[in-house]
Scaffold this motif. Sequence first.
Motif, PDB file in Angstrom:
ATOM      1  N   LYS A 104       0.847  -1.198   0.000  1.00 15.31           N
ATOM      2  CA  LYS A 104       0.000   0.000   0.000  1.00 15.31           C
ATOM      3  C   LYS A 104       0.878   1.242   0.000  1.00 15.31           C
ATOM      4  O   LYS A 104       1.774   1.392   0.834  1.00 15.31           O
ATOM      5  CB  LYS A 104      -0.929  -0.005   1.213  1.00 15.31           C
ATOM      6  N   THR A 105       0.621   2.172  -0.936  1.00 17.21           N
ATOM      7  CA  THR A 105       1.490   3.327  -1.139  1.00 17.21           C
ATOM      8  C   THR A 105       1.456   4.281   0.040  1.00 17.21           C
ATOM      9  O   THR A 105       2.499   4.753   0.504  1.00 17.21           O
ATOM     10  CB  THR A 105       1.100   4.063  -2.426  1.00 17.21           C
ATOM     11  N   PHE A 106       0.269   4.595   0.524  1.00 15.60           N
ATOM     12  CA  PHE A 106       0.130   5.546   1.619  1.00 15.60           C
ATOM     13  C   PHE A 106      -0.529   4.853   2.807  1.00 15.60           C
ATOM     14  O   PHE A 106      -1.601   4.254   2.674  1.00 15.60           O
ATOM     15  CB  PHE A 106      -0.725   6.749   1.197  1.00 15.60           C
TER      16      PHE A 106
END
Length: 316
Positions: A104-106
């Motif tokens: 998950k990027t953020f």
Amino acid sequence: MRRVLAVLGMACFLASGPGALEAAASQEQIYIKEPHEEGKVTLSFAGDISFAEGYANMGYYHAKGDDITKCIDKDVIARMDGADVMMVNNEFTYSDRGKPLSGKTFTFRARPETAANLSLLSADIVSIANNHVYDYGETALLDTMDTLRQYGIPYVGAGRNLEEAKEIVYFRAGDLKIAYVSATQVERSYVYTREATDTQAGVLRTYDPAVFLEVIREAKENSDFVVVYVHWGTEGVSRFEADQQSLGRQYIDAGADLVIGDHPHCLQGVEYYKGVPIFYSLGNFWFNSKTRETGLVEADVSGDGLLEFRFVPCLQ
């Protein structure tokens, strides 16, 4: 500023801060408020907030001595405090535990003590039906719910199991009983945020709205006015989309008296369906590092329903 205390279980009576009365509940979550004006209850809503470290808003917060009231315009704070019931979207997790979800990027995690900021912003209730409340896994989600309870902030849209995620929060203000429900439509492709099940903690989802529609119908049967606060749409898209419109109209057909949306991180439009307003996205309110147009939605409610609906423009 005021703080509302959670009231759960049988015949509980708790003292509360200015603007609230003693509260009692049976099998429901009910919070008693004294309206500022007789015969009218003012509900107010803001969009996404985050106290997660590593972004410009929190850098500014620390520069101001960790005082949220020095970070937001005093007139905006006064306006929030002037509402009878104030709601925001809690777009992060409160915890010192857990690990960020792989891939998950953020991922957003805040120190639990920052939950005190909610009362300083006059928030009476939060939604945790969103795609960041599970960023650090089940342990951090459970910590988030425990933290909100510790700080006396009711929440909707997630739980330790499906039944809890479906729970409705009620506010009794004057002669009115107002119901709050929440769910998330996102993520719509790859799902990181776990959906609550009979045995697992997670969020209440409304990609398939059948279960959420049941919740809305129950809320309608047991209250005078139903608020639906929903996490939906596409990030960065300023026009609401057909799936949002379809869901919003189904919510109203099921009994919603007001629909408030968030998630796109920008403002989206408003429309009326059968006389009920749908505000598709309130955007960012106190969230990350970008300058965004935002605002407050205010709704005056009486025994006759919605009297007036206002948008108060602001700038993050």
